[in-house]
Scaffold this motif. Structure first.
Motif, mmCIF file in Angstrom:
data_model
loop_
_atom_site.group_PDB
_atom_site.id
_atom_site.type_symbol
_atom_site.label_atom_id
_atom_site.label_comp_id
_atom_site.label_asym_id
_atom_site.label_seq_id
_atom_site.Cartn_x
_atom_site.Cartn_y
_atom_site.Cartn_z
ATOM 1 N N PHE A 56 29.003 -30.655 -12.858
ATOM 2 C CA PHE A 56 28.587 -30.482 -11.462
ATOM 3 C C PHE A 56 28.634 -31.801 -10.713
ATOM 4 O O PHE A 56 29.006 -31.853 -9.532
ATOM 5 N N ALA A 57 28.276 -32.902 -11.378
ATOM 6 C CA ALA A 57 28.327 -34.212 -10.729
ATOM 7 C C ALA A 57 29.738 -34.537 -10.268
ATOM 8 O O ALA A 57 29.944 -35.052 -9.160
ATOM 9 N N GLY A 58 30.726 -34.231 -11.106
ATOM 10 C CA GLY A 58 32.100 -34.494 -10.731
ATOM 11 C C GLY A 58 32.606 -33.563 -9.662
ATOM 12 O O GLY A 58 33.337 -33.974 -8.748
ATOM 13 N N ALA A 59 32.233 -32.300 -9.740
ATOM 14 C CA ALA A 59 32.732 -31.309 -8.784
ATOM 15 C C ALA A 59 32.094 -31.457 -7.406
ATOM 16 O O ALA A 59 32.732 -31.193 -6.384
ATOM 17 N N SER A 60 30.830 -31.878 -7.362
ATOM 18 C CA SER A 60 30.117 -32.018 -6.077
ATOM 19 C C SER A 60 30.124 -33.443 -5.551
ATOM 20 O O SER A 60 29.706 -33.678 -4.412
ATOM 21 N N LYS A 61 30.571 -34.404 -6.376
ATOM 22 C CA LYS A 61 30.588 -35.830 -6.000
ATOM 23 C C LYS A 61 29.188 -36.358 -5.729
ATOM 24 O O LYS A 61 28.985 -37.205 -4.860
ATOM 25 N N THR A 62 28.207 -35.878 -6.492
ATOM 26 C CA THR A 62 26.821 -36.328 -6.310
ATOM 27 C C THR A 62 26.250 -36.785 -7.649
ATOM 28 O O THR A 62 25.345 -36.142 -8.211
ATOM 29 N N PRO A 63 26.740 -37.891 -8.203
ATOM 30 C CA PRO A 63 26.305 -38.295 -9.554
ATOM 31 C C PRO A 63 24.834 -38.695 -9.640
ATOM 32 O O PRO A 63 24.185 -38.436 -10.651
ATOM 33 N N VAL A 98 30.358 -41.294 -15.241
ATOM 34 C CA VAL A 98 31.707 -41.306 -15.813
ATOM 35 C C VAL A 98 32.473 -40.064 -15.362
ATOM 36 O O VAL A 98 33.648 -40.137 -14.975
ATOM 37 N N ALA A 99 31.820 -38.910 -15.405
ATOM 38 C CA ALA A 99 32.468 -37.683 -14.942
ATOM 39 C C ALA A 99 32.861 -37.790 -13.478
ATOM 40 O O ALA A 99 33.952 -37.386 -13.070
ATOM 41 N N PHE A 100 31.973 -38.347 -12.666
ATOM 42 C CA PHE A 100 32.269 -38.539 -11.246
ATOM 43 C C PHE A 100 33.489 -39.443 -11.055
ATOM 44 O O PHE A 100 34.393 -39.147 -10.256
ATOM 45 N N LEU A 101 33.549 -40.546 -11.780
ATOM 46 C CA LEU A 101 34.658 -41.487 -11.639
ATOM 47 C C LEU A 101 35.986 -40.886 -12.090
ATOM 48 O O LEU A 101 37.049 -41.290 -11.606
ATOM 49 N N TYR A 122 33.575 -28.932 -2.186
ATOM 50 C CA TYR A 122 33.250 -28.816 -0.772
ATOM 51 C C TYR A 122 34.365 -29.437 0.066
ATOM 52 O O TYR A 122 34.541 -30.664 0.081
ATOM 53 N N ARG A 123 35.096 -28.631 0.792
ATOM 54 C CA ARG A 123 36.234 -29.123 1.577
ATOM 55 C C ARG A 123 35.811 -30.052 2.709
ATOM 56 O O ARG A 123 36.565 -30.948 3.101
ATOM 57 N N SER A 124 34.631 -29.851 3.270
ATOM 58 C CA SER A 124 34.186 -30.643 4.426
ATOM 59 C C SER A 124 33.518 -31.948 4.025
ATOM 60 O O SER A 124 33.051 -32.692 4.890
ATOM 61 N N GLN A 125 33.459 -32.220 2.734
ATOM 62 C CA GLN A 125 32.907 -33.484 2.271
ATOM 63 C C GLN A 125 33.838 -34.624 2.670
ATOM 64 O O GLN A 125 35.061 -34.484 2.628
ATOM 65 N N ARG A 126 33.274 -35.740 3.074
ATOM 66 C CA ARG A 126 34.069 -36.901 3.462
ATOM 67 C C ARG A 126 33.894 -38.024 2.454
ATOM 68 O O ARG A 126 32.874 -38.111 1.775
ATOM 69 N N PHE A 127 34.908 -38.864 2.380
ATOM 70 C CA PHE A 127 34.856 -40.027 1.495
ATOM 71 C C PHE A 127 34.769 -41.286 2.343
ATOM 72 O O PHE A 127 35.555 -41.493 3.259
ATOM 73 N N VAL A 168 28.757 -37.501 2.719
ATOM 74 C CA VAL A 168 29.764 -38.564 2.699
ATOM 75 C C VAL A 168 29.705 -39.256 1.349
ATOM 76 O O VAL A 168 28.715 -39.920 1.033
ATOM 77 N N VAL A 169 30.737 -39.089 0.542
ATOM 78 C CA VAL A 169 30.762 -39.667 -0.796
ATOM 79 C C VAL A 169 30.834 -41.190 -0.688
ATOM 80 O O VAL A 169 31.707 -41.741 -0.017
#
Length: 424
Positions: free
Chosen positions: A365-372, A397-400, A408-413, A173-174
């Motif tokens: 990778f931080a931006g693509a996986s949402k795990t900074p 910054v990349a994440f933002l 990951y399609r099943s990741q939630r925000f 969950v991001v």
């Protein structure tokens, strides 16, 4: 709320769950060691026999048939793991581990541009689920045990146990990490990395060779300013890669109705890209090459040369490979794309190539996986604590700048107006 948190705390600290975490993590570490050895062996075999590339379409069909005939829910891959973290009741099929291992080795043997994170995470989730299958665990405990499998697989395969633990609690969950499982995930990741090392599996070591000016100097502040601009580009690259892979995957499904034919077409496209570029540098994992003049992840840190378009070609090779159904994951190719983009931007900005490659390595990778946070810690584990500030800046910054679509399609925000479906 305090009562709920106390209940969750008691459940995740139960001796039974700790014992399951320890035993599962040892198994996962040994399994990751076997995977790393096998991956090294098939990579060397491909380098020694370049004609194996022409078997890539056939390998893709074989793996697709195997999943179609015997895979069941295992076809969901990393997204199934995330779904089970959100809703732990279903468990993860035991067959997922051998299937993804075979599929990934077949991909790399024949030159598909894929990674290894997906394999490690799925093996970890499958083994952890199997260990706790008949132990009458509560949903909170099942969720935590599955997260320890993710942590153990990620930490062991990359040799970054701290990043592995944080990745496991951050990825589902991001914006709302599942901190109740962090102590168990730390235990799992370090035990798995230890057991992987004890049986003799090694990891790639990267070094920033340039001496980088400190932030207290004028030169250091100018370098940070250049890195800020580069980090915007890293975030944009993350966004483009995620959207491109999802769109291309949908196109394969729309244009090719037979699932077995999708990897066959994808394999033919990779062969065509090989002939179009005239090089094998963008096939396979891309970490190293027996050719000292080849472009690889290691070359971005060792040679000091600028490669303006390597990021683009690895992007295309990887998007075609993973979107058409080959196994392995996207993470190590994302490391390559990020490092290559950092190298190219260093040439444009007059910055240290190795330093910018290291920042791009983790930031994309931080931006693509949402795990900074996990990627910042990975950068510190790989490149040293002295680079903590620029690594954190690049990753966040990349994440933002990466938008709300990741790999990951099943990741939630997380939204403050919505309650999470899983315990936090």
């Amino acid at each position: 709320m305090n009562t709920d948190q106390e209940s969750i705390g008691r459940q995740v600290s139960a001796p039974k769950l700790i014992a399951l975490t320890l035993s599962g993590s040892i198994l996962i570490g040994v399994a990751c060691a076997g995977f790393l050895w096998s991956l090294e062996a098939v990579t060397k075999l491909r380098f020694g026999h370049p004609w194996l590339l022409f078997l890539l379409p056939l390998a893709g069909v074989a793996v697709a048939w195997l999943y179609q005939r015997h895979g069941g829910e295992s076809e969901g891959g990393n997204n199934l793991i995330l779904d089970r973290i959100h809703d732990p009741g279903g468990g993860v099929p035991r067959r997922m581990a051998p299937l993804v291992l075979f599929g990934t080795l077949a991909t790399h043997l024949c030159g598909g541009s894929a990674g290894r994170e997906g394999t490690a995470v799925q093996m970890g989730g499958s083994i952890a689920s199997a260990v706790g299958r008949h132990c009458r665990l509560t949903p909170v405990q099942l969720q935590a045990l599955l997260m320890t499998g993710v942590a153990a697989g990620f930490g062991a395969v990359f040799g970054t146990p701290l990043a592995g633990a944080v990745f496991a609690v951050e990825v589902a969950v991001v914006g709302r990490p599942k901190l109740h499982a962090l102590p168990l995930c730390l235990l799992a990741s370090y035990v798995a990395d230890w057991s992987c090392s004890v049986v003799g599996a090694g990891h790639t070591h990267y070094h920033i060779r340039e001496v980088v000016a400190g932030t207290g100097s004028t030169a250091g502040l100018i370098l940070l300013g250049k890195l800020l601009l580069a980090s915007l580009a890293f975030g944009l690259m993350s966004r483009i890669f995620s959207h491109a892979c999802h769109a291309l995957s949908a196109a394969f499904k729309r244009w090719i109705s037979l699932p077995l034919l999708r990897p066959a077409v994808g394999g033919l496209l990779v062969i065509g890209l090989f002939f179009a570029t005239g090089t094998a540098d963008y096939l396979g994992l891309g970490v190293w090459s027996p050719d000292p003049g080849a472009v690889s992840l290691m070359s971005f840190f060792n040679s000091g040369e600028i490669h303006p378009w390597s990021w683009w070609w690895k992007f295309v090779f990887t998007a075609v490979t993973v979107s058409s159904g080959f196994k392995g994951g996207e993470v190590t190719p994302l490391f390559f794309i990020g490092a290559a983009l950092g190298n190219a931007l260093a040439g444009v900005m007059g910055a240290p190539p190795g330093f910018f490659s290291a920042m791009g390595f983790v930031a994309v990778f931080a931006g693509a996986s949402k795990t900074p946070l996990a990627c910042t810690l990975m950068g510190i584990e790989l490149f040293g604590m002295e680079h903590a500030l620029p690594l954190a800046m690049a990753c966040f910054v990349a994440f933002l700048c990466s938008g709300q679509v990741g790999i990951y399609r099943s990741q939630r925000f997380h939204s403050p107006r919505m309650s999470s479906g899983a315990p936090d």
